[in-house]
Design an enzyme around this catalytic site. Structure first.
Site, PDB file in Angstrom:
ATOM      1  N   ILE A 129      40.278  49.332  35.480  1.00  0.00           N
ATOM      2  CA  ILE A 129      40.430  48.043  36.144  1.00  0.00           C
ATOM      3  C   ILE A 129      41.766  48.009  36.876  1.00  0.00           C
ATOM      4  CG2 ILE A 129      38.967  46.752  34.534  1.00  0.00           C
ATOM      5  CD1 ILE A 129      41.535  45.716  33.259  1.00  0.00           C
ATOM      6  N   ASP A 130      41.773  47.340  38.010  1.00  0.00           N
ATOM      7  CA  ASP A 130      42.991  47.160  38.788  1.00  0.00           C
ATOM      8  C   ASP A 130      43.427  45.714  38.650  1.00  0.00           C
ATOM      9  OD1 ASP A 130      42.813  49.772  39.688  1.00  0.00           O
ATOM     10  OD2 ASP A 130      41.564  49.223  41.405  1.00  0.00           O
ATOM     11  N   ILE A 131      44.719  45.538  38.440  1.00  0.00           N
ATOM     12  CA  ILE A 131      45.274  44.193  38.274  1.00  0.00           C
ATOM     13  C   ILE A 131      46.276  43.920  39.395  1.00  0.00           C
ATOM     14  CG2 ILE A 131      46.585  42.664  36.745  1.00  0.00           C
ATOM     15  CD1 ILE A 131      43.918  43.545  35.525  1.00  0.00           C
TER      16      ILE A 131
END
Lengths: 253, 202
Positions: A129-131
């Protein structure tokens, strides 16, 4: 004892190796096979290769190239980019990849995680996941393919991914990508404390001590991009990896 | 010729690649004749114990492999679930193991380790050899890549290496011509190369 894994993370764009800065301006850093050979010689713990253009170009993984990578890797290899079906995953495993990494497909269709993990085991499925921080400074899920901040709650999505069979979570920070000024320690702490599977932290390492801080914050593994491919203030390309002894001292002290 | 048994399970290419790298002749095969003529047997295995046993039992290769291992005493190496299958049974499932060796496969007891320890046990781990650890000769400070939630419990005399994850557990075994490693030598750089070279040279 079990040492925390330190994992070089390589980005692919059209078959070449690149490194991004906050997910933008991919800079060409060389031939991937050459880089992988060097990392193999340095006996890295594990290697991660992410194709950053496959999904947007609606391309399947470049199996021919990945098979060549696997032939050079005498350590575990994980691959992400363009995987949208069980068949894609199956083909990657059969050419020598140990773990596949899902992102866009996992967001759009979490059942793909369970389809793959029930057949090949959860140890072979990473969900990344990219935040990214929004304009209020609040951390949010980010879709790199759509270049858009998503409204889905971060922990809710991670829990869905783990319940579906994700064996590890790769946590990347867009704002720290390529900056080399340290990782988002608060984020790592928050997520690692809330999940039962190993967390691979990615984004921001600029010195060895950044790795140690991430490990202390609860990361099971730290993935490193720019710091292992760039050298000096002008970002000259030089592939490096710490000596085993260095890591032992760093992580055990 | 080392026969890497293809019974529809596991990452066979990695093992084949490493044998190629160390100059040992091997082939990925499900051909009864090739297996019957092999000088060594490599039994891989990844995933669920029951799935591996079911695939193995359905492969039609059981008879020839049993004959090689038990009657002809062909050197045989089981890796990961392939190592677990050498024993009688597993807590992971209901299928019977091959029972070539006495012992069983059990799950990590998380009550005996700090709560921060995650299962599966995954990563590079130092190992400690004991008894006549044939495959580990000349490996200095051995460490191997492991990924597993279960391990073998068996008599001390079979054990050639242990590792620590919360507590000591068995990670390699040896009995006459039969060898097993819970870890993945094919993914363990020079350490794995030395181990597989030793096996290839037996």
């Amino acid at each position: 004892m079990l040492r925390h894994r330190i994992i070089p993370c390589l980005l692919l764009k059209n078959g070449g190796l690149v490194k991004t800065y906050k997910f933008k301006n991919p800079k060409y850093v060389g031939d991937p096979i050459n880089a992988i050979r060097i990392f193999n010689d340095k006996e890295v713990d594990e290697l991660m290769v992410l194709d950053i253009t496959a999904t947007n170009a609606k391309q399947e993984p470049n199996y021919h190239l990945i098979e060549q990578f696997a032939g050079e890797c005498f350590m575990p290899l994980s691959y992400g980019g363009g995987i949208t079906s069980v068949e894609h995953a199956h083909r990657l495993f059969s050419i020598g990849v140990e773990k596949i990494c899902l992102q866009t497909a996992a967001l759009e269709n979490p059942s793909l995680i369970s389809q793959i993990s029930s057949r090949f085991g959860s140890q072979s499925v990473l969900v990344s996941i990219d935040i990214k921080k929004n304009w209020l400074g609040k951390r949010q899920l980010y879709s790199a393919t759509r270049e858009k901040i998503l409204s889905t709650n971060i922990l809710d999505f991670i829990k869905i991914a783990i319940d579906s069979g994700a064996g590890e979570i790769v946590l990347n920070s867009v704002d720290h990508d390529g900056v080399m000024e340290g990782m988002d320690i608060e984020l790592i702490q928050q997520i690692s404390g809330a999940i039962s599977v190993p967390l691979i932290a990615l984004g921001g390492v600029g010195k060895l001590n950044d790795i140690k801080l991430a490990v202390n914050a609860g990361a099971s593994a730290v993935a490193v991009g720019a710091f292992f491919v760039f050298h000096g203030p002008h970002r000259a390309v030089l592939i490096t990896y710490p000596q085993y002894k260095e890591l032992e001292i760093l992580l055990n002290s | 010729m080392i026969a890497i048994i293809n019974y529809n399970v596991g990452n066979l290419l990695s093992i084949h690649n490493m044998f190629k790298k160390i100059g040992a002749e091997s082939c990925i095969t499900n051909d009864v004749e090739v297996i019957a003529n092999a000088s060594k047997i490599l039994l891989p295995g990844v995933g669920h114990f029951d799935y591996c046993m079911q695939q193995f039992n359905a492969s039609g290769l059981k008879t020839v492999i049993h004959k090689k291992v038990i009657n002809e005493k062909t050197p045989t190496l089981g890796i990961c679930v392939g190592h677990q299958m050498l024993f009688e049974k597993s807590e992971e499932g209901l299928e019977k193991g091959l029972a070539w060796l006495p012992g069983e496969v059990v799950k990590f007891d998380t009550t005996q380790m700090p709560s921060s320890y995650k299962i599966p046990h995954m990563g590079w781990t130092d190992i400690f050899t004991q008894n006549k650890a044939t495959l580990f000769e000349n490996i200095e400070k051995p460490r191997f890549y492991m990924v597993h939630s279960y391990y073998v419990k068996c008599a001390e005399e079979l054990v050639t290496a242990k590792a620590k994850y919360g507590y000591m557990f068995v990670t390699a075994i040896e009995k006459d011509n039969i060898f097993g490693t819970q870890f993945h030598p094919e993914k363990s750089h020079s350490f794995g190369m030395k181990l597989l070279k030793k096996f290839a040279d037996l």
